[in-house]
Design a protein around this motif. Structure first.
Motif, PDB file in Angstrom:
ATOM      1  N   ALA A  17       0.785  -1.095   0.013  1.00  0.00           N
ATOM      2  CA  ALA A  17      -0.019   0.022  -0.238  1.00  0.00           C
ATOM      3  C   ALA A  17       0.834   1.331  -0.048  1.00  0.00           C
ATOM      4  CB  ALA A  17      -0.818  -0.157   1.082  1.00  0.00           C
ATOM      5  N   ILE A  18       1.987   1.149   0.691  1.00  0.00           N
ATOM      6  CA  ILE A  18       2.754   2.250   0.779  1.00  0.00           C
ATOM      7  C   ILE A  18       3.403   2.611  -0.616  1.00  0.00           C
ATOM      8  CG2 ILE A  18       5.027   3.194   1.983  1.00  0.00           C
ATOM      9  CD1 ILE A  18       4.000   1.857   4.440  1.00  0.00           C
ATOM     10  N   GLU A  19       3.685   1.550  -1.401  1.00  0.00           N
ATOM     11  CA  GLU A  19       4.633   1.648  -2.467  1.00  0.00           C
ATOM     12  C   GLU A  19       3.605   2.226  -3.392  1.00  0.00           C
ATOM     13  OE1 GLU A  19       6.330  -2.173  -3.496  1.00  0.00           O
ATOM     14  OE2 GLU A  19       7.466  -1.959  -1.731  1.00  0.00           O
ATOM     15  N   ALA A  20       2.152   1.810  -3.211  1.00  0.00           N
ATOM     16  CA  ALA A  20       1.020   2.441  -4.304  1.00  0.00           C
ATOM     17  C   ALA A  20       0.621   3.882  -3.933  1.00  0.00           C
ATOM     18  CB  ALA A  20      -0.066   1.346  -4.211  1.00  0.00           C
ATOM     19  N   GLY A  21       1.507   4.429  -3.027  1.00  0.00           N
ATOM     20  CA  GLY A  21       1.236   5.840  -2.497  1.00  0.00           C
ATOM     21  C   GLY A  21       0.318   6.034  -1.307  1.00  0.00           C
ATOM     22  N   ALA A  22       0.162   5.228  -0.372  1.00  0.00           N
ATOM     23  CA  ALA A  22      -0.473   5.327   0.757  1.00  0.00           C
ATOM     24  C   ALA A  22       0.509   6.535   1.771  1.00  0.00           C
ATOM     25  CB  ALA A  22      -0.792   4.220   1.589  1.00  0.00           C
ATOM     26  N   GLN A  23      -0.282   7.323   2.375  1.00  0.00           N
ATOM     27  CA  GLN A  23       0.590   8.508   2.882  1.00  0.00           C
ATOM     28  C   GLN A  23       0.286   8.455   4.501  1.00  0.00           C
ATOM     29  OE1 GLN A  23       2.789  10.997   1.697  1.00  0.00           O
ATOM     30  NE2 GLN A  23       2.682   9.363   0.001  1.00  0.00           N
ATOM     31  N   LYS A  24      -0.668   7.655   4.715  1.00  0.00           N
ATOM     32  CA  LYS A  24      -1.142   7.609   6.228  1.00  0.00           C
ATOM     33  C   LYS A  24      -1.869   6.260   6.554  1.00  0.00           C
ATOM     34  CE  LYS A  24      -5.037  10.332   5.068  1.00  0.00           C
ATOM     35  NZ  LYS A  24      -5.829  11.443   5.084  1.00  0.00           N
ATOM     36  N   PRO A  25      -1.738   5.834   7.738  1.00  0.00           N
ATOM     37  CA  PRO A  25      -2.247   4.666   8.280  1.00  0.00           C
ATOM     38  C   PRO A  25      -3.645   4.288   7.652  1.00  0.00           C
ATOM     39  CG  PRO A  25      -1.254   5.572   9.977  1.00  0.00           C
ATOM     40  CD  PRO A  25      -1.301   6.701   9.136  1.00  0.00           C
ATOM     41  N   VAL A  28      -3.431   3.113   4.191  1.00  0.00           N
ATOM     42  CA  VAL A  28      -2.923   1.810   4.167  1.00  0.00           C
ATOM     43  C   VAL A  28      -4.114   0.800   4.180  1.00  0.00           C
ATOM     44  CG1 VAL A  28      -1.585  -0.122   5.081  1.00  0.00           C
ATOM     45  CG2 VAL A  28      -0.573   2.223   4.735  1.00  0.00           C
ATOM     46  N   LEU A  29      -4.946   1.038   5.173  1.00  0.00           N
ATOM     47  CA  LEU A  29      -6.216  -0.034   5.407  1.00  0.00           C
ATOM     48  C   LEU A  29      -7.136   0.294   4.144  1.00  0.00           C
ATOM     49  CD1 LEU A  29      -6.755   0.634   9.000  1.00  0.00           C
ATOM     50  CD2 LEU A  29      -5.512  -1.341   8.114  1.00  0.00           C
ATOM     51  N   ALA A  30      -7.257   1.457   3.661  1.00  0.00           N
ATOM     52  CA  ALA A  30      -8.235   1.725   2.697  1.00  0.00           C
ATOM     53  C   ALA A  30      -7.926   1.032   1.323  1.00  0.00           C
ATOM     54  CB  ALA A  30      -8.418   3.177   2.497  1.00  0.00           C
ATOM     55  N   HIS A  31      -6.495   1.006   1.024  1.00  0.00           N
ATOM     56  CA  HIS A  31      -6.039   0.488  -0.227  1.00  0.00           C
ATOM     57  C   HIS A  31      -6.611  -1.050  -0.086  1.00  0.00           C
ATOM     58  CE1 HIS A  31      -2.854  -0.516  -3.026  1.00  0.00           C
ATOM     59  NE2 HIS A  31      -2.546  -1.614  -2.444  1.00  0.00           N
ATOM     60  N   HIS A  32      -6.587  -2.005   1.062  1.00  0.00           N
ATOM     61  CA  HIS A  32      -7.062  -3.048   1.110  1.00  0.00           C
ATOM     62  C   HIS A  32      -8.568  -3.041   1.506  1.00  0.00           C
ATOM     63  CE1 HIS A  32      -2.860  -4.477   0.486  1.00  0.00           C
ATOM     64  NE2 HIS A  32      -2.672  -3.518   1.436  1.00  0.00           N
ATOM     65  N   PRO A  43      -0.388   3.198  15.053  1.00  0.00           N
ATOM     66  CA  PRO A  43       1.191   3.396  15.306  1.00  0.00           C
ATOM     67  C   PRO A  43       2.110   2.848  14.545  1.00  0.00           C
ATOM     68  CG  PRO A  43      -0.148   3.505  17.401  1.00  0.00           C
ATOM     69  CD  PRO A  43      -0.923   2.592  16.352  1.00  0.00           C
ATOM     70  N   GLU A  44       1.955   1.207  14.522  1.00  0.00           N
ATOM     71  CA  GLU A  44       3.127   0.528  13.800  1.00  0.00           C
ATOM     72  C   GLU A  44       2.974   1.001  12.280  1.00  0.00           C
ATOM     73  OE1 GLU A  44       4.303  -4.116  12.973  1.00  0.00           O
ATOM     74  OE2 GLU A  44       3.084  -3.772  14.449  1.00  0.00           O
ATOM     75  N   ILE A  45       1.637   1.156  11.649  1.00  0.00           N
ATOM     76  CA  ILE A  45       1.869   1.505  10.369  1.00  0.00           C
ATOM     77  C   ILE A  45       2.310   2.847  10.118  1.00  0.00           C
ATOM     78  CG2 ILE A  45       0.185   1.774   8.274  1.00  0.00           C
ATOM     79  CD1 ILE A  45      -1.727  -0.274   9.497  1.00  0.00           C
TER      80      ILE A  45
END
Length: 61
Positions: A17-25, A28-32, A43-45
């Protein structure tokens, strides 16, 4: 290894998700197709995103 137990998101999926452009946690979740549930993973994300911006992202899984 799972980062988000509620949604079953792994470290590798976080990296994807980060490689696809996710900028905040939440990105990342929305990407999936997920939303934060308990919030314990955020916090870990966020730390992983910070590491990616610093150039130290290592995908495990």
């Amino acid at each position: 290894m799972y980062v988000c137990n509620c949604n079953g998101v792994t470290r590798g999926e976080v990296a994807e998700a980060i490689e696809a452009g996710a900028q905040k946690p939440t990105d990342v979740l929305a990407h999936h197709g997920c939303e934060p549930c308990c919030g314990r993973c955020l916090p870990e994300i966020a730390e992983t995103i910070g590491g990616a911006k610093a150039g130290s992202l290592v995908a495990a899984e």
